[in-house]
Every structure is written in structure tokens, then in C-alpha cells.
Design an enzyme around this catalytic site. Sequence first.
Site, PDB file in Angstrom:
ATOM      1  N   TYR A 142       0.698  -1.152   0.009  1.00  0.00           N
ATOM      2  CA  TYR A 142       0.126  -0.144   0.039  1.00  0.00           C
ATOM      3  C   TYR A 142       0.833   1.226  -0.290  1.00  0.00           C
ATOM      4  O   TYR A 142       0.321   2.456  -0.150  1.00  0.00           O
ATOM      5  CB  TYR A 142      -0.819   0.007   0.986  1.00  0.00           C
ATOM      6  N   LYS A 191       3.517 -15.308   2.635  1.00  0.00           N
ATOM      7  CA  LYS A 191       3.412 -15.965   1.729  1.00  0.00           C
ATOM      8  C   LYS A 191       4.832 -16.364   1.349  1.00  0.00           C
ATOM      9  O   LYS A 191       5.520 -16.175   0.184  1.00  0.00           O
ATOM     10  CB  LYS A 191       2.770 -15.143   0.705  1.00  0.00           C
ATOM     11  N   ASP A 223      -2.962 -17.894   2.123  1.00  0.00           N
ATOM     12  CA  ASP A 223      -4.215 -18.609   1.739  1.00  0.00           C
ATOM     13  C   ASP A 223      -4.735 -19.643   2.605  1.00  0.00           C
ATOM     14  O   ASP A 223      -5.917 -19.741   2.883  1.00  0.00           O
ATOM     15  CB  ASP A 223      -3.856 -19.238   0.249  1.00  0.00           C
ATOM     16  N   ASP A 247      -5.117  -6.278   6.032  1.00  0.00           N
ATOM     17  CA  ASP A 247      -6.525  -5.939   5.615  1.00  0.00           C
ATOM     18  C   ASP A 247      -7.658  -6.730   5.454  1.00  0.00           C
ATOM     19  O   ASP A 247      -8.718  -6.831   5.828  1.00  0.00           O
ATOM     20  CB  ASP A 247      -6.135  -4.966   4.415  1.00  0.00           C
ATOM     21  N   ASP A 251     -10.914  -8.434   8.064  1.00  0.00           N
ATOM     22  CA  ASP A 251     -12.210  -8.347   7.912  1.00  0.00           C
ATOM     23  C   ASP A 251     -12.892  -9.566   7.845  1.00  0.00           C
ATOM     24  O   ASP A 251     -14.153  -9.857   8.146  1.00  0.00           O
ATOM     25  CB  ASP A 251     -12.335  -7.620   6.257  1.00  0.00           C
TER      26      ASP A 251
END
Length: 356
Positions: A142, A191, A223, A247, A251
Amino acid sequence: MEYNIAVIKGDGIGPEVVDAAIEVLNEIGKKYKHNFKYEEVLAGGVAYDVYNNPLPEETLEICRNSDAVILGAVGGPKWDDLPGDKRPEAALLGLRKGLGLYANLRPAILFEALSDACPLKPEIIGEGLDICVVRELTGGIYFGDRGYKETEMGMAAYDIMIYSKQEIERIAKVAFNMAQKRSKILTSVDKANILESSRLWRKTVEEVAKDYPDVTLNHMYVDNAAMQLVRYPQQFDVIVTENMFGDILSDEASMITGSIGMLPSASLGENNKGMYEPVHGSAPDIAGQGKANPIATIMSIAMMLKYSFNLSEESENIEFAVKKALDEGHRTLDIVSKGDNALGTKEMTQVILKNI
Ligand code: NAD
């Protein structure tokens, strides 16, 4: 002790839920003899209306000089057509950046009394859930370099995910410290089978782990973590991860608890300085009607006591008062079962106050 708190009520239901949380904080102050001093400042749509700027410099300065910041919510349809840098939501990024808030803490707590609101099967959630996602907030993809370039396949766009060892170390320390205060299990999500930045992440987290021999560290690919959160969420306690993975996972974790009106958050910087806000937005559809659930903001205040002021007993008193209110069957509009009566913001606050 005296604590200086900057208060940003913001837009929509922001002022209603912040007023409720401050009533609870004052009660804690009375009971434990702390002096909480408030300085109200403007940010968001209301600040744009007065200063033509969603985050006036004076607001940022007062927040910088406070021990902690409480924020309601910003935004609403009135300001939706403004350019990006004038929109109320720009104040949030400005505050995070301006206050150096690099660690975002989002607990996803499912109270047993509200287990009906959880979209997962009862046998998966057991006696409730209590997971905390620690998300790196000021680095990664980001904030990395981005742009467009011509390639053999035509125009392409890129965003670079970059992490320094120092950025990883400081967020890892926040997560290990938190794990120490909870059940001493930390899952680091990356990852590392694909990404170089994740390999540095994993190596650095392992180095930091040497200073926390009492915490059990696990690694998980992102994942798999997304899958495990809905398959067997009980295995998690504290999750630490980089900005974009955090992020998405925070959620997902919060959705498991069913209601957005219940979820608190904290964004922390150096020296325990922090900004505390509910996860929900300004809820323009119910603003000004006295219907908003104040619990997310009240629980954010509990986080402030614990993480910025080191007042664990006071914090747990608030958590207890909220849990008791729910166990007694009190519900606001967003968590009420069909056919039952919903309490308004003020009535729910009074019930919680009585339990302090
Ligand atoms: P929202 O969270 O404001 O509302 C979503 C739904 O949840 C609405 O139906 C609302 O009534 C309900 N809800 C939210 N909080 C509640 C509470 N405490 N009690 C009862 N019901 C509650 O999300 P949205 O509608 O997508 O966004 C509205 C505005 O808020 C937008 O301008 C958005 O940009 C802004 N926003 C701000 C923040 C923030 O300030 N941190 C976060 C998210 C959205």
C-alpha cells in the site's frame, strides 16, 4: 494519574457513540481515581465544513501532543463527491501517517450470548471466539512504489511490496507483547513460498521470537490462514501479518463475529501512543436517531486503557460490564433477534454503566 485524550467525534453516529464511551470512561475514572482530560478537535466532514480541510494541522498537532486519541467515525453522503484529498476519509490516512501509527490491532470477539449472529456452525465456534489480528499499517504494497509502464504486452501497472527488517521487527514486537498478555500463541502469516518480502518477514519474526521464549510461534501461508479462519478459528489467538494480508484477514475475522457494531480497534505507534476507534463507519442511515450500538467504541476505550495507559484491571472492568449487559439479554438494533425490543444508544450505555 492524569491522562490527556484528544477526542474526534467525527460524522454521522460518531458523536453519539463517542459520547457514550466517554460516559463509561468517566465512570472508570471515578471508580479508580484517574483524571481523564479531554480536548475535542475536528476531523472528517465536519472539519471540511469549517476549515475546507478534513484534517486541519491544529487537529494533528493536538493529537500528537495527547496520550491517546479517540475517534468516532468520519464520512457521509454529503461529502461523497469531493476530490480524494478533501474527502473525510482522507483524515484517517493523515492521522495514521502523521501519528506514526504502524500497528493496527483488531480483536474479533464473539460473545457467547451473541453466537446466533455468527455465520459459522455452532460446532465450529464452540463457546465463542477471541482472536486478535495485528496488522502492519504503514508499509508493504500500500505504500511501495507504484506506476504504469509500457511492456511487450502493452501498458502495464505495478505496485511494489517492500518491507525493511526494521519495519518487520517493530510490528513483530507488538504482536509478541500482545501474545504474552493473552494465551501466548502467535501465528505469523506470510506467503514465504512465493514472495521474497515474506521470506524476510518470516526470518525476522523468528529472530524476534528468541526474545519471547514463553510465546509459541507458528507460521502459516496467507491462503491457508484465510481457509483456517472459517474451518477451525479456535486454533488462533494472535495473528500478525503485513498490511494487505492483514486488511483482508481482519475483515474476514470480524465477519465471523456477526455484527459490525461490536468491533473495536486500536492503531499504535511508538511509546504506546494510539488511536482508538470502532471498526464501523458513520452509519448515515441511522445517524441522529439514538439507535447506534455504542459497544464497539466502548470496547475501543477498553483497549486504550490496556495498551496506551497500561490499566489492565480498568480495561477488564469495561469488558466485564459489556459481557454482563449482553448476558442479561440487552440488545441494540443491530444485534437484536426478531420480535425482541432493541435498546437505544443511551439506554445500552446506562446498562453498561450500571455493571462497572
Ligand atoms: P457503516 O459501517 O457506516 O455502516 C454499515 C451498516 O452497519 C449500516 O447499515 C449501519 O447502520 C450499520 N452500523 C454501523 N455501525 C453501527 C452501529 N454502531 N450500530 C448499529 N448499526 C451500525 O459503513 P458504510 O455504510 O459503508 O459507510 C458509511 C460512511 O462511513 C461512508 O462515508 C464511509 O466512507 C465511512 N466509513 C468510515 C470509517 C471510519 O471512520 N473509520 C470506516 C468505514 C466507513
